[in-house]
Design a protein around this motif. Structure first.
Motif, mmCIF file in Angstrom:
data_model
loop_
_atom_site.group_PDB
_atom_site.id
_atom_site.type_symbol
_atom_site.label_atom_id
_atom_site.label_comp_id
_atom_site.label_asym_id
_atom_site.label_seq_id
_atom_site.Cartn_x
_atom_site.Cartn_y
_atom_site.Cartn_z
ATOM 1 N N MET A 86 24.492 47.903 42.568
ATOM 2 C CA MET A 86 24.703 47.201 40.834
ATOM 3 C C MET A 86 25.399 47.804 40.240
ATOM 4 N N LEU A 87 25.224 49.383 39.809
ATOM 5 C CA LEU A 87 25.700 50.027 38.892
ATOM 6 C C LEU A 87 26.537 50.111 39.866
ATOM 7 N N ILE A 88 27.341 50.601 40.512
ATOM 8 C CA ILE A 88 28.961 51.061 41.720
ATOM 9 C C ILE A 88 29.531 49.567 41.026
ATOM 10 N N GLY A 89 29.038 48.330 41.447
ATOM 11 C CA GLY A 89 30.162 47.051 41.596
ATOM 12 C C GLY A 89 30.150 47.083 40.220
ATOM 13 N N ALA A 90 29.701 46.590 39.034
ATOM 14 C CA ALA A 90 29.560 46.411 37.457
ATOM 15 C C ALA A 90 30.711 47.658 37.091
ATOM 16 N N VAL A 91 30.328 48.445 37.550
ATOM 17 C CA VAL A 91 31.168 49.415 37.424
ATOM 18 C C VAL A 91 33.021 49.482 37.539
ATOM 19 N N LEU A 92 32.963 49.189 38.925
ATOM 20 C CA LEU A 92 34.622 49.189 39.506
ATOM 21 C C LEU A 92 35.200 47.877 38.929
ATOM 22 N N ILE A 93 33.724 46.701 38.332
ATOM 23 C CA ILE A 93 34.515 45.242 38.196
ATOM 24 C C ILE A 93 35.363 45.355 36.455
ATOM 25 N N TYR A 94 33.946 46.640 35.625
ATOM 26 C CA TYR A 94 35.387 46.871 34.272
ATOM 27 C C TYR A 94 36.505 46.842 34.844
ATOM 28 N N THR A 95 36.894 47.763 35.612
ATOM 29 C CA THR A 95 38.063 48.237 36.102
ATOM 30 C C THR A 95 38.870 47.202 36.512
ATOM 31 N N VAL A 96 38.582 45.983 36.729
ATOM 32 C CA VAL A 96 39.167 44.774 36.913
ATOM 33 C C VAL A 96 40.828 44.630 35.739
ATOM 34 N N ARG A 97 41.813 44.332 36.068
ATOM 35 C CA ARG A 97 43.034 44.435 34.501
ATOM 36 C C ARG A 97 43.508 43.192 35.412
ATOM 37 N N LEU A 98 45.024 42.996 34.405
ATOM 38 C CA LEU A 98 45.760 42.027 35.329
ATOM 39 C C LEU A 98 45.838 41.528 36.444
ATOM 40 N N ASP A 99 46.459 42.492 36.701
ATOM 41 C CA ASP A 99 47.399 43.144 38.281
ATOM 42 C C ASP A 99 46.528 43.104 39.066
ATOM 43 N N THR A 100 44.752 43.448 39.279
ATOM 44 C CA THR A 100 44.057 43.524 39.370
ATOM 45 C C THR A 100 43.949 42.563 40.860
ATOM 46 N N SER A 101 44.142 42.990 41.864
ATOM 47 C CA SER A 101 44.670 42.097 43.304
ATOM 48 C C SER A 101 43.235 41.483 43.507
ATOM 49 N N PRO A 102 43.299 39.599 43.742
ATOM 50 C CA PRO A 102 41.960 38.906 43.887
ATOM 51 C C PRO A 102 40.828 39.721 45.190
ATOM 52 N N SER A 103 41.096 40.607 46.162
ATOM 53 C CA SER A 103 40.728 41.597 47.390
ATOM 54 C C SER A 103 39.779 42.104 46.413
ATOM 55 N N ASN A 104 40.388 42.452 45.558
ATOM 56 C CA ASN A 104 39.632 44.318 44.933
ATOM 57 C C ASN A 104 38.271 43.430 44.069
ATOM 58 N N VAL A 105 39.132 42.270 43.666
ATOM 59 C CA VAL A 105 37.646 41.648 42.874
ATOM 60 C C VAL A 105 36.519 41.017 43.702
#
Length: 205
Positions: free
Chosen positions: A73-92
């Motif tokens: 949960m912690l790792i996933g939340a930290v990674l989603i926090y890094t999502v920006r406008l140009d982040t690809s859908p596959s990363n999300v």
């Protein structure tokens, strides 16, 4: 036990609500398509719940499952926090799957009173989590868009309408450069919402 269940429930509903919202704003998805984008999260969430329900009674090491859930949960939340406008859908999608894996804790059979206590924790966390997340998103987005658009002829009502729902025509009427800047504000606000999920994951661990 109450804190653990509340953390998991709050993070779950924040993800369920704000992952589709990200795709609606950034990629212009319809309500149905943004729900489809949530399927990787939901499928892994459900599949891992079934796996936990099968494996936990056989292994008996319940504390390890709690720890693993908190870590994912912690790792996933930290990674989603890094999502920006140009982040690809596959990363999300990948980040959401990690969060889904971290919300699948299943406890061993307890007495009826304990089950009721867990249910109360889950139920209250859904309401509390969405209330806090909505306050963060609305406040940050309105403040950011007002600073960006307030002196360019757009009213507070226009800005509030854009925040309230993706059906607003404000984003369509913006010049390309201004629209990109506005979307960056919205995506940044959605990312800030996941600070709460990060805190829940850290507290879970």
């Amino acid at each position: 036990l109450y804190v653990i269940m509340a953390c998991g429930g709050a993070a779950l509903f924040v993800a369920v609500y704000y992952i589709p919202l990200h795709f609606q704003f950034v990629h212009g998805d319809s309500g149905v398509m943004s729900a489809v984008r949530l399927l990787p999260f939901v499928c892994f969430y459900v599949a891992t719940i079934l796996l936990c329900g099968y494996a936990m009674p056989k292994t008996g090491f319940f504390i390890i499952w709690y720890l693993m859930s908190g870590v994912f949960m912690l790792i996933g939340a930290v990674l989603i926090y890094t999502v920006r406008l140009d982040t690809s859908p596959s990363n999300v999608h990948g980040y959401s799957i990690l969060m889904g894996l971290g919300m699948t804790i299943v406890t061993p059979d307890r007495v009826a009173e304990c089950i009721q206590f867990m249910n109360i924790g889950q139920g209250q966390s859904h309401l509390l989590g969405l209330a806090i997340a909505s306050a963060i998103f609305q406040t940050k987005t309105f403040s950011g868009l007002t600073a960006l658009l307030g002196d360019k002829g757009y009213s507070r009502a226009d800005i509030q309408g854009a925040i309230a729902g993706t059906q607003s025509t404000l984003m369509e009427r913006l010049p390309p450069a201004l629209k990109t800047a506005a979307l960056k504000v919205i995506v940044s606000s959605i990312s800030d919402v996941y600070v709460m999920a990060i805190s829940a994951g850290a507290l879970y661990v």
